[in-house]
Design an enzyme around this catalytic site. Sequence first.
Site, PDB file in Angstrom:
ATOM      1  N   ARG A  46     138.505  94.201  47.195  1.00 29.27           N
ATOM      2  CA  ARG A  46     139.429  92.620  47.331  1.00 29.27           C
ATOM      3  C   ARG A  46     138.455  91.889  47.482  1.00 29.27           C
ATOM      4  NH1 ARG A  46     143.125  96.146  46.444  1.00 29.27           N
ATOM      5  NH2 ARG A  46     145.361  95.638  47.337  1.00 29.27           N
ATOM      6  N   ARG A  91     139.016  99.309  52.999  1.00 26.72           N
ATOM      7  CA  ARG A  91     138.173  98.280  51.602  1.00 26.72           C
ATOM      8  C   ARG A  91     136.993  98.104  51.454  1.00 26.72           C
ATOM      9  NH1 ARG A  91     143.534  94.420  52.491  1.00 26.72           N
ATOM     10  NH2 ARG A  91     145.697  96.511  51.868  1.00 26.72           N
ATOM     11  N   HIS A 108     135.205  75.363  49.044  1.00 26.61           N
ATOM     12  CA  HIS A 108     135.167  74.707  49.051  1.00 26.61           C
ATOM     13  C   HIS A 108     135.770  74.991  51.053  1.00 26.61           C
ATOM     14  CE1 HIS A 108     135.950  73.293  45.183  1.00 26.61           C
ATOM     15  NE2 HIS A 108     135.120  72.388  45.601  1.00 26.61           N
ATOM     16  N   GLY A 130     129.366  66.370  45.505  1.00 26.63           N
ATOM     17  CA  GLY A 130     130.144  67.018  46.446  1.00 26.63           C
ATOM     18  C   GLY A 130     129.813  66.584  47.531  1.00 26.63           C
ATOM     19  N   THR A 146     122.724  68.413  49.797  1.00 26.02           N
ATOM     20  CA  THR A 146     123.098  69.266  49.211  1.00 26.02           C
ATOM     21  C   THR A 146     123.414  71.055  50.482  1.00 26.02           C
ATOM     22  OG1 THR A 146     123.121  71.434  46.981  1.00 26.02           O
ATOM     23  CG2 THR A 146     121.193  70.304  48.606  1.00 26.02           C
ATOM     24  N   ASP A 196     120.700  66.724  43.680  1.00 30.50           N
ATOM     25  CA  ASP A 196     120.186  66.782  42.506  1.00 30.50           C
ATOM     26  C   ASP A 196     120.725  65.490  41.177  1.00 30.50           C
ATOM     27  OD1 ASP A 196     121.996  68.351  42.026  1.00 30.50           O
ATOM     28  OD2 ASP A 196     121.489  69.681  39.986  1.00 30.50           O
ATOM     29  N   ASP A 203     119.314  73.109  47.700  1.00 28.25           N
ATOM     30  CA  ASP A 203     118.681  73.515  46.390  1.00 28.25           C
ATOM     31  C   ASP A 203     117.327  73.102  45.979  1.00 28.25           C
ATOM     32  OD1 ASP A 203     120.024  72.050  45.244  1.00 28.25           O
ATOM     33  OD2 ASP A 203     120.524  73.378  43.940  1.00 28.25           O
ATOM     34  N   GLU A 218     128.171  82.242  43.911  1.00 29.33           N
ATOM     35  CA  GLU A 218     129.076  81.958  42.973  1.00 29.33           C
ATOM     36  C   GLU A 218     128.636  81.359  41.178  1.00 29.33           C
ATOM     37  OE1 GLU A 218     130.558  77.720  42.904  1.00 29.33           O
ATOM     38  OE2 GLU A 218     127.860  77.245  43.599  1.00 29.33           O
ATOM     39  N   GLN A 253     133.753  75.747  52.585  1.00 34.54           N
ATOM     40  CA  GLN A 253     132.073  75.287  53.121  1.00 34.54           C
ATOM     41  C   GLN A 253     131.776  74.276  53.178  1.00 34.54           C
ATOM     42  OE1 GLN A 253     129.834  78.553  51.289  1.00 34.54           O
ATOM     43  NE2 GLN A 253     132.392  78.663  50.095  1.00 34.54           N
ATOM     44  N   ARG A 254     132.195  73.212  52.447  1.00 36.13           N
ATOM     45  CA  ARG A 254     131.824  72.012  52.897  1.00 36.13           C
ATOM     46  C   ARG A 254     133.078  71.626  53.781  1.00 36.13           C
ATOM     47  NH1 ARG A 254     129.506  70.186  48.107  1.00 36.13           N
ATOM     48  NH2 ARG A 254     129.618  71.414  46.198  1.00 36.13           N
ATOM     49  N   MET A 301     129.284  80.170  47.906  1.00 37.19           N
ATOM     50  CA  MET A 301     128.673  78.884  46.954  1.00 37.19           C
ATOM     51  C   MET A 301     126.656  78.616  46.709  1.00 37.19           C
ATOM     52  SD  MET A 301     130.677  75.171  48.557  1.00 37.19           S
ATOM     53  CE  MET A 301     132.668  74.588  47.633  1.00 37.19           C
ATOM     54  N   GLY A 302     126.546  78.203  46.790  1.00 41.69           N
ATOM     55  CA  GLY A 302     125.107  78.690  45.869  1.00 41.69           C
ATOM     56  C   GLY A 302     124.329  77.526  44.473  1.00 41.69           C
ATOM     57  N   ARG A 303     125.653  77.680  43.240  1.00 44.81           N
ATOM     58  CA  ARG A 303     125.514  77.311  41.793  1.00 44.81           C
ATOM     59  C   ARG A 303     124.916  78.410  41.353  1.00 44.81           C
ATOM     60  NH1 ARG A 303     127.149  72.870  39.761  1.00 44.81           N
ATOM     61  NH2 ARG A 303     125.784  73.006  38.559  1.00 44.81           N
TER      62      ARG A 303
END
Length: 342
Positions: free
Chosen positions: A266, A163, A272, A10, A126, A104, A130, A222, A274-275, A170-172
């Site tokens: 909501r 609301r 993406h 990524g 990354t 990784d 991580d 995520e 964040q990238r 992200m974070g896998r």
Amino acid sequence: MKIGILTSGGDCPGLNAVIRGAVIKGDKLFEDEFIGFKDGWRGVIDDDWMTLPRRRVRGIGRIGGTILGTSRSNPFAEGEDGAAIVRRHMDENDMDAIIAIGGDGTLFTANRLYEAGVPVVGVPKTVDNDLDATDYTFGFNTAVEIATEALDRLRMTGDSHHRCMVAEVMGRSVGWIALHSGMAAGAHVICLPEFPLTIGEICQYVKSAFDRGRAPLVVVAEGFVPSDAPEGFMDYDLDEFGRPRFGGVAQVLAPLIEERLGIESRATVLGHIQRGGEPTGYDRVLATRLGTAAVDLVHQNRFGHMVALRGTEIVDVPLTEAIDSVKRVPEPRWREAEVLFG
């Protein structure tokens, strides 16, 4: 020496700063020659590259993305003898070493090539932070800043409409971005893969905040799955390395919260975004330091190693340290955040 550089996996803010740091130091101190493989390992496999003279990296340290392009190609895919292909193209181009910049999957491939005799060093990358062999990875700070700004905006619109806002970051399989951005934005509950809450616990925190007149903000990594989730709660496709393609848990949680509590909810998936964008000053400095240190590893013949941040110092560690385990949020950090929920 003639050194090849590639960026794989990524994209990530700070990649260009690594390239710039490596090329400038190699050119000034060692009179190295650099070539950049296009689109990660695909460029190595296809012998697709461009020259990287110093003038080509001028000013790129502040630019997001990567001038070399990236992909998730794997030279060992479909039974290919990736090491033989890489060695052949290195010989044809009179190359002495490869600097592989990636996460990784990239570093796993780099280590496999090293074990087959390919002179390669790594630079960890990354946004998820991580990789266990380094304290922080470049791109993480930028991702947290972007996520925090987005969460601040969501809180404003949530306050206006009363609301519950569920934001997915992200974070896998780890919750570093969720933890840092959630704490920074004052989230009322943060959902981490390392410490899975039940759906009931999430709703309890949401109701507590709502009953106090607040618009609840839920931040979810995520890769999070509630500890009491039914089978098939989330169904993910797999990438080229056999890892799940996470995403969409916020869109499942928000309706559940609304159904159980009757609070309009909501979901927003930052994805993406964040990238992208320019790296923060912190990430520019860290990436530059890692790039310059990678050139030192090449000239010291420290192949099979990668550069890493330990405290404030740049060190080198075996690639195996980066691929053997995942750096998860430790319990003390979780307890720090948990006391703020509700």
